[in-house]
Design an enzyme around this catalytic site. Structure first.
Site, PDB file in Angstrom:
ATOM      1  N   SER A 151       0.842  -1.199   0.000  1.00  8.56           N
ATOM      2  CA  SER A 151       0.000   0.000   0.000  1.00  8.56           C
ATOM      3  C   SER A 151       0.868   1.235   0.000  1.00  8.56           C
ATOM      4  O   SER A 151       1.976   1.236   0.560  1.00  8.56           O
ATOM      5  CB  SER A 151      -0.905   0.016   1.242  1.00  8.56           C
ATOM      6  OG  SER A 151      -1.588   1.244   1.358  1.00  8.56           O
ATOM      7  N   TYR A 164      -2.325  -1.353  10.042  1.00 15.25           N
ATOM      8  CA  TYR A 164      -2.293  -1.604   8.600  1.00 15.25           C
ATOM      9  C   TYR A 164      -1.028  -1.013   7.984  1.00 15.25           C
ATOM     10  O   TYR A 164      -0.321  -1.665   7.209  1.00 15.25           O
ATOM     11  CB  TYR A 164      -3.540  -0.985   7.970  1.00 15.25           C
ATOM     12  CG  TYR A 164      -3.657  -1.105   6.481  1.00 15.25           C
ATOM     13  CD1 TYR A 164      -4.195  -2.244   5.892  1.00 15.25           C
ATOM     14  CD2 TYR A 164      -3.267  -0.055   5.646  1.00 15.25           C
ATOM     15  CE1 TYR A 164      -4.336  -2.340   4.511  1.00 15.25           C
ATOM     16  CE2 TYR A 164      -3.398  -0.146   4.268  1.00 15.25           C
ATOM     17  CZ  TYR A 164      -3.930  -1.287   3.711  1.00 15.25           C
ATOM     18  OH  TYR A 164      -4.065  -1.384   2.342  1.00 15.25           O
TER      19      TYR A 164
END
Length: 261
Positions: A151, A164
């Site tokens: 990401s 995350y």
């Protein structure tokens, strides 16, 4: 290089690919892209019924072998059986896309022992242990490769979801480490870092934020589509990317580089 060497080879090698989180979002788009060029796919997902449904749809649409496998990646004991089931259903295994994920939204104040374990054990730990367990299969099948879905949060940081963000950053580092080891056996591993992609997880945020909230800082002025990530994943798993390993492919429409705001 001969003309034959320059012929498109997105479907080669023809070995089967395991996709975690394969029943929806980027995982499903990756499975569809791979199936479109003839590669068998195993859709691993915590939602086994949806994985089976999507696998059947892929078989009907593309005429390739596809299997749905129910698995919770936080349970290590399930890995061996899931790998064996995928091999039995599809044949030789030569690819892994680790796309499964969960997102925390509680910022620093929301971190708990349980939420930390859930995030790390869904994103980071499976990449290491699945690679370990698939190593023999991949070493035996020339052209094998792995793609980790990371990401842009690993680079930008985000106060909302620290678990995350940490897990994705760990995956980037782990890819570089694993690339050094796997190269000895001719196995490649790379990462794809998506920006804002219109997946079910992002859709929920889009629906609750002002129009254009994400688009204003993206150079292409739109959110990406899952299939736009799937095409990059397919490339990295193919002979087209035969000299690419330890790399991060940022697919964000020009988000990280943008100074718009």
């Amino acid at each position: 290089m001969s003309t034959q060497d320059l012929a498109p080879s997105l479907g080669a090698p023809g070995t089967a690919v395991i996709i975690t989180g394969g029943a929806s979002g980027i995982g499903l788009a990756s499975a569809q892209a791979l199936a479109a060029v003839g590669r068998p796919v195993a859709l691993w997902d915590i939602n086994g019924a949806k994985a089976a449904e999507q696998a059947a749809a892929i078989r009907d649409a593309h005429g390739v072998k596809a299997a749905g496998v129910a698995i919770d990646l936080t349970g290590l004991d399930a890995y061996a059986d899931a790998i064996a089931a995928s091999r039995e259903a599809l044949g030789p295994l030569g690819g892994l896309v680790h796309s499964a994920g969960v997102v925390d939204q509680g910022s620093l104040e929301g971190i708990t022992e349980e939420s930390w374990a859930a995030g790390i054990n869904t994103h980071l730990r499976p990449l290491a242990l699945l690679t370990q367990k698939l190593h023999a299969d991949f070493a035996a099948n020339p052209g094998s490769a792995i793609v980790a879905i990371t990401s842009i949060n690993a680079t930008l940081g985000n106060a909302v979801n620290p678990i995350y963000t940490a897990a994705k950053g760990g995956m980037l580092s782990l890819v570089r480490s694993l690339a050094d080891r796997l190269a000895r056996d001719g196995i490649r591993i790379n990462s794809v870092s998506p920006g804002q992609i219109m997946t079910p997880m992002v859709r929920a945020a889009v629906d609750h934020l002002p129009p254009g909230f994400f688009e204003k800082r993206i150079l292409l002025e739109r959110l990406g589509l899952p299939e736009e990530i799937g095409r990059v994943v397919r490339f990295l798993l193919s002979r087209e990317a035969s000299y690419v390993t330890a790399a991060e492919f940022v697919v964000d429409g020009g988000n990280i580089s943008s100074q718009r705001g």
